[in-house]
Design an enzyme around this catalytic site. Structure first.
Site, PDB file in Angstrom:
ATOM      1  N   TYR A  39       0.906  -1.128   0.162  1.00  0.00           N
ATOM      2  CA  TYR A  39      -0.034  -0.078   0.092  1.00  0.00           C
ATOM      3  C   TYR A  39       0.940   1.232  -0.188  1.00  0.00           C
ATOM      4  CZ  TYR A  39      -3.561   3.456   1.503  1.00  0.00           C
ATOM      5  OH  TYR A  39      -4.415   4.688   1.465  1.00  0.00           O
ATOM      6  N   ASP A  72       9.376   2.492  -0.026  1.00  0.00           N
ATOM      7  CA  ASP A  72       8.316   3.176   0.832  1.00  0.00           C
ATOM      8  C   ASP A  72       8.527   2.922   2.140  1.00  0.00           C
ATOM      9  OD1 ASP A  72       5.833   3.992   2.129  1.00  0.00           O
ATOM     10  OD2 ASP A  72       4.605   3.422   0.435  1.00  0.00           O
ATOM     11  N   LYS A 124       4.382   9.830   8.580  1.00  0.00           N
ATOM     12  CA  LYS A 124       4.123   9.381   9.909  1.00  0.00           C
ATOM     13  C   LYS A 124       5.175  10.018  10.905  1.00  0.00           C
ATOM     14  CE  LYS A 124       1.504   5.470   8.426  1.00  0.00           C
ATOM     15  NZ  LYS A 124      -0.029   5.639   8.407  1.00  0.00           N
TER      16      LYS A 124
HETATM   17  N1  HOZ Z   1      -3.557   4.054   5.843  1.00  0.00           N
HETATM   18  C1  HOZ Z   1      -3.647   3.909   7.240  1.00  0.00           C
HETATM   19  C2  HOZ Z   1      -3.319   2.701   7.631  1.00  0.00           C
HETATM   20  N2  HOZ Z   1      -2.141   1.998   7.342  1.00  0.00           N
HETATM   21  C3  HOZ Z   1      -5.084   4.170   7.679  1.00  0.00           C
HETATM   22  C4  HOZ Z   1      -4.993   5.740   8.257  1.00  0.00           C
HETATM   23  C5  HOZ Z   1      -6.103   6.317   8.862  1.00  0.00           C
HETATM   24  O1  HOZ Z   1      -7.210   5.549   8.961  1.00  0.00           O
HETATM   25  O2  HOZ Z   1      -5.844   6.976   9.956  1.00  0.00           O
END
Ligand code: HOZ
Length: 438
Positions: A155, A250, A278
């Site tokens: 992802y 990534d 993050k």
């Molecule tokens: N893409 C995030 C998890 N890998 C989720 C982000 C969210 O919902 O805060």
């Protein structure tokens, strides 16, 4: 506070559950601003968070929870760590945004370069999605090629062309190939199984001279935590270099987490481009991409590939990011975090065995995924064998007992430096009971 003032203050109105979710759904699509938060795959109503402190969340329902979701990864020191809050506050008081260059953003970029030697030039963005999308643009501009290889279950944000066999919320909600992505965009992405060197070789053979880049989470965390087999990252480096294609790591989740210099330091691999998010923003909206000087020089204003943002390098987010990286260097929490995670995972494993539950916990550093499956998870196909309904029952068993996990099977959970024995023991005790109802 005196007794008199105490009497006057109105009791806190407790919200939450079905009523708040119903209200949220009238205003926000699906009641949330990011799909996995809606609890669709675990059932029930989402937790509405009022505040966080250290290892704990407080819900709008007034209940406290030990937090192992930790905003999906940015919070190495837990919620509202004093130094990070102070830095962000101070920056905010000096002006929230300038849309102009600042000294602080240079200092953050320098810290990133110190941690990631491969990032010879850096660009700050506001989200990991934006950084991933822009890294691909840089790679395409540099190579003059259109195709990109990604791994099934990987992802890389909600970039149009990468929402193909995508993990994280896309898998959780059953839309790994998103609607709304033009076929022509999706056709620029070649999907191969993770940990499969032969499949990577075959893709390069089939599309000889057409592949701009291969993008990979070096330790995938968005199909749950999966570890690359020995030598797999080295294979990717060797093949991409041979094919004059770029290797993009990534490290939105692994950067500053598995060690200060991320998975590339752990594996001793130098990618051409790296994407961070993050932790680098200390819990505020900030991400970064960067890498080889010649590739990054394709980005405007140096080169012809355009990418911009009013809030890129936002001073408040930059201050939080800098404070976080400074704390990481000062306190070097990595060994302790690993110990905490091991202690917790051992407790969970033991509890699962006692309850007769098939559980495979995969972990690295301070992140882990309890897969409800037999046998190791090595790629997307094996990750999908996990019993999502069992995870949902476990999740709710834990929530009921004051423990908040990621509300989805195919994600990573985290421990922070704010967690201690008390919180971990509470989680293990909760798990002993929760597993019985799985
Ligand atoms: N893409 C995030 C998890 N890998 C989720 C982000 C969210 O919902 O805060």
């Amino acid at each position: 506070m005196t007794k008199a003032t105490k009497k006057k203050s109105a009791p806190r109105r407790r919200l939450g559950g079905a009523a708040l979710f119903a209200r949220a759904r009238k205003a926000l699509v699906g009641g949330v601003n990011s799909p996995v938060r809606a609890f669709k795959s675990v059932g029930g109503e989402p937790l509405f968070v009022a505040s966080g402190a250290g290892a704990y969340l407080t819900g709008e329902d007034g209940r406290r929870y030990v937090d192992f979701c930790l905003s999906w990864g940015p919070l190495m020191f837990g919620h509202a760590r004093r130094e990070i809050v102070a830095a962000a506050k101070k920056a905010l008081e000096r002006g929230s945004t300038f849309g102009a260059a600042t000294l602080a953003e240079v200092e953050l970029a320098e810290r990133i370069q110190e941690a990631f030697a491969s990032m010879q030039l850096v660009r700050l963005t506001s989200s990991g999605t934006e950084a991933d999308m822009s890294a691909l643009r840089a790679a395409r501009a540099f190579t003059g090629r259109d195709l990109v290889i990604k791994f099934a279950g990987g992802y890389h944000g909600h970039v149009d062309s990468l929402l193909v066999a995508a993990g994280s919320g896309a898998t959780t909600l059953g839309v790994p190939d998103s609607a709304g992505v033009p076929k022509a965009f999706a056709a620029t992405t070649i999907v191969v199984p993770f940990n499969d060197t032969a499949a990577v070789e075959a893709a390069f053979r089939k599309h000889k001279g057409k592949i701009a880049a291969l993008i990979v989470e070096p330790i995938p965390a968005n199909m749950g935590v999966v570890f690359p087999k020995d030598g797999f990252m080295a294979d990717l480096r060797r093949i991409t270099a041979r094919e004059k294609s770029l290797l993009i790591f990534d490290e939105v989740i692994t950067g500053f987490r598995v060690c200060y210099g991320g998975a590339q330091t752990l594996f001793g691999i130098t990618p051409d481009l790296t994407v961070l998010g993050k932790i680098v923003g200390g819990g505020l909206p900030l991400a970064a991409y960067g890498g080889r000087r010649d590739v990054m020089s394709m980005i405007a204003p140096e080169g012809p590939a355009y990418q911009a943002g009013t809030l890129s390098g936002n001073p408040v987010a930059v201050a939080a990011g800098k404070a976080t990286l400074d704390l990481l260097r000062k306190e070097n929490p990595y060994a302790r975090l690993e110990q905490l995670k091991e202690y917790l995972c051992e407790g969970l494993r033991h509890a699962a065995i006692q309850a007769g539950v098939s559980l495979q916990i995969q972990s690295v550093g301070s992140m882990f995924t309890p897969f409800f499956v037999e046998g190791p998870v090595t790629d997307y196909a094996s990750a999908l064998k996990a019993d999502k309904a069992a995870y949902g029952r476990f999740f709710h068993g834990m929530l009921k007992r004051g423990v908040y996990l990621p509300p989805a099977q195919w994600e990573a959970a985290f421990v922070s430096y704010a967690h201690g024995d008390k919180e971990l023991d509470l989680a293990v005790r909760a798990a002993r009971e929760a597993f019985r109802a799985v």
